[in-house]
Structures are given as structure tokens and as C-alpha cells.
Design an enzyme around this catalytic site. Sequence first.
Site, PDB file in Angstrom:
ATOM      1  N   ARG A 132       0.856  -1.195   0.000  1.00 21.18           N
ATOM      2  CA  ARG A 132       0.000   0.000   0.000  1.00 21.18           C
ATOM      3  C   ARG A 132       0.892   1.245   0.000  1.00 21.18           C
ATOM      4  O   ARG A 132       1.667   1.442   0.938  1.00 21.18           O
ATOM      5  CB  ARG A 132      -0.900  -0.001   1.234  1.00 21.18           C
ATOM      6  CG  ARG A 132      -1.875   1.177   1.323  1.00 21.18           C
ATOM      7  CD  ARG A 132      -2.674   1.103   2.622  1.00 21.18           C
ATOM      8  NE  ARG A 132      -3.328  -0.190   2.767  1.00 21.18           N
ATOM      9  CZ  ARG A 132      -3.813  -0.653   3.916  1.00 21.18           C
ATOM     10  NH1 ARG A 132      -3.726   0.069   5.018  1.00 21.18           N
ATOM     11  NH2 ARG A 132      -4.383  -1.853   3.965  1.00 21.18           N
ATOM     12  N   HIS A 177       1.733  -2.266   5.610  1.00 25.14           N
ATOM     13  CA  HIS A 177       1.489  -2.513   4.189  1.00 25.14           C
ATOM     14  C   HIS A 177       2.459  -1.720   3.313  1.00 25.14           C
ATOM     15  O   HIS A 177       2.837  -2.180   2.233  1.00 25.14           O
ATOM     16  CB  HIS A 177       0.059  -2.115   3.822  1.00 25.14           C
ATOM     17  CG  HIS A 177      -0.973  -3.132   4.187  1.00 25.14           C
ATOM     18  ND1 HIS A 177      -1.256  -4.237   3.410  1.00 25.14           N
ATOM     19  CD2 HIS A 177      -1.814  -3.211   5.247  1.00 25.14           C
ATOM     20  CE1 HIS A 177      -2.233  -4.947   3.969  1.00 25.14           C
ATOM     21  NE2 HIS A 177      -2.586  -4.346   5.091  1.00 25.14           N
ATOM     22  N   ASP A 184      -3.649  -8.487   3.206  1.00 25.26           N
ATOM     23  CA  ASP A 184      -4.998  -8.738   3.707  1.00 25.26           C
ATOM     24  C   ASP A 184      -5.531  -9.914   2.901  1.00 25.26           C
ATOM     25  O   ASP A 184      -5.615  -9.842   1.666  1.00 25.26           O
ATOM     26  CB  ASP A 184      -5.880  -7.508   3.527  1.00 25.26           C
ATOM     27  CG  ASP A 184      -5.455  -6.352   4.414  1.00 25.26           C
ATOM     28  OD1 ASP A 184      -4.791  -6.591   5.438  1.00 25.26           O
ATOM     29  OD2 ASP A 184      -5.777  -5.199   4.078  1.00 25.26           O
ATOM     30  N   GLU A 266      -7.747  -7.780  13.332  1.00 20.25           N
ATOM     31  CA  GLU A 266      -8.244  -7.975  11.971  1.00 20.25           C
ATOM     32  C   GLU A 266      -7.946  -9.408  11.537  1.00 20.25           C
ATOM     33  O   GLU A 266      -6.780  -9.766  11.335  1.00 20.25           O
ATOM     34  CB  GLU A 266      -7.591  -6.987  11.002  1.00 20.25           C
ATOM     35  CG  GLU A 266      -7.908  -5.537  11.321  1.00 20.25           C
ATOM     36  CD  GLU A 266      -7.188  -4.550  10.421  1.00 20.25           C
ATOM     37  OE1 GLU A 266      -7.544  -3.358  10.456  1.00 20.25           O
ATOM     38  OE2 GLU A 266      -6.259  -4.966   9.691  1.00 20.25           O
ATOM     39  N   HIS A 269      -5.511  -9.671   8.359  1.00 19.59           N
ATOM     40  CA  HIS A 269      -4.248  -8.932   8.230  1.00 19.59           C
ATOM     41  C   HIS A 269      -3.068  -9.784   8.700  1.00 19.59           C
ATOM     42  O   HIS A 269      -3.013 -10.196   9.857  1.00 19.59           O
ATOM     43  CB  HIS A 269      -4.325  -7.650   9.057  1.00 19.59           C
ATOM     44  CG  HIS A 269      -3.076  -6.824   9.031  1.00 19.59           C
ATOM     45  ND1 HIS A 269      -2.975  -5.663   8.293  1.00 19.59           N
ATOM     46  CD2 HIS A 269      -1.878  -6.968   9.635  1.00 19.59           C
ATOM     47  CE1 HIS A 269      -1.776  -5.138   8.469  1.00 19.59           C
ATOM     48  NE2 HIS A 269      -1.096  -5.924   9.277  1.00 19.59           N
TER      49      HIS A 269
END
Length: 291
Positions: A132, A177, A184, A266, A269
Amino acid sequence: MGRRRGADRSTRSTRAAAPAVVVVAVAALLPGCPAPQRPAPAPASPSALATPATPTPAGSRAPTGFVDLSDVDPTVVTDIRYATAHNFVGRPVAGYREPLCLLTRPAADALRRAQQAARATGHRLKVYDCYRPQRAVDDFVDWAGRPGEQETKAEFYPDVAKSRLFADGYLGAPTAHSRGSTVDVTLVPDPPPGQPPWLPDAPLVACTAPVGERYADNGVDMGTGFDCFDPRAHTADRRISGAARDNRELLLRLMADAGFTNYPREWWHYRLADEPYPDTYFDFPVARSSL
């Protein structure tokens, strides 16, 4: 986030000219337990919580060693949500020029091992997000600072105030990320069934709704949807039972055996424990031309 939406809440270096980013200190929770109930002070804005940035490598190209996951293992299913409008900000996110899973080579190789193990159980991996760019994280921070933009609340954070998303650890800046070794991920049956199209005009359904009611992608039941900002998305939340709990535990085992560590808030993740860039946050765009 994730969603996801990063979840390794390190506060180490991020790029020099970047907008100020949020540093969130998240206390570890007991497995399966939601945050204790207490009167909440008025939350600070993302910019008020920020610390000065330090340099991150600039430029439009990834360093040597980043790869497109499809070149390493084309059998992993991809559903890169931030390149689409079906995500918690309700539009494509800055920096996602193509729906690709870019990763460091060690992370891609580890994911290939996890995929091989998953297929032995009758499943495949599906990734929602991989590398990301820092500009995407900045986009999340900017979005969080605009309280009037809540068009996706009914699906992605139905029971959590938008003003609490950073403070409660559902969003963080910077994020693992951006270091290129975090994914993910979920499980889908093997062979993967078709995925119903996402219809932007369809009524929103809470990500915490039962599997037959919430948005149905082709993944197995994990108890909530992806990027669900809710305590029920915590990996070991005790309210998740039956097949959904079994699926979470299977994913956890497959990913741990391949060298990944889960973020407990999460279920989707996972970060490569032995990541090659533990202190570096990149900003090249998600595009084939970045490699």
C-alpha cells in the site's frame, strides 16, 4: 483495510514531504475480548495526533526485489478493493492505479507456500490488499478528517463512530502494508466459485450481518466481511463460532506456518515476520510500471 486499513501500527520512518501522519498506540487486548467500556474523551483529529515525518525513498519505481504476486503464484485469487469504489472510503484510493498485488519477493514466496498448503485443504488464498503506497495512507488520514463523509458507514463501521477509527486501532498511519510484506487475505473454495458483482446502488448491509445477508464475495465465512471495523472482526472474538471460527483458525495456521504474523484486531491482516524492509515505508504507485 484492510483491512485494512493497515494494522502494524509502527511509528518508524515515513517519507519526508508527506502530510503529517497519525501515530496510534494500541494496547494489546486479551484474545477475543473487545475493548473495555469506559467514557470516551473527545477524540483528537488525525492531524492533531500526528508526529513529524522522516524520509522514505521517493520515486515512481519499486526497489529491486518487489514482484507482482501473479508472476510468483497465479493461482492466488486477487480482489484488490482499494483500486475500486467498494471500500470504506467509497472510491478508488490514491496510488492504486491497477488492481495488483505487489509484494517483496520473500513475502510473495511465503504466500506461495501458504497457497500450496491451503490447496491441500481444498481452499485457495484470496488477497484484498498487499503493498500500500504511503499516499494511500495519507488519503485515509484525509478521509478520516472529514466527518461529513460517511456514505459507507452502514456497511463498514455500522457500530463505531468514524471519529474513533484511528483511536480504536482500526486504521493506522504509517502501516506495515507500505513496507511491502503485509497482506490482507482470506480463503476461498478450490476451485473458486464465481463472485457476485458489487452494485454501487444496492442497499448497504452491515459487515457484521450473517453470511447470507452481508455482501457476498466468493470467500468462505469468516464471521464478518473484509475491512469490518468492529470488535467482531478481532481474530479470536468469542462471539464468532462454528464454521466461521474454524475458517479463521485454519487461515491463522496456514499463514503462521508460512512465516506470517496476524494482527489480532483484523482476521484478514498478516505481516511477514522476517520482512526485508522493517523500517522503510514506500510510496511508488500500485502499477505494473512500478516494477
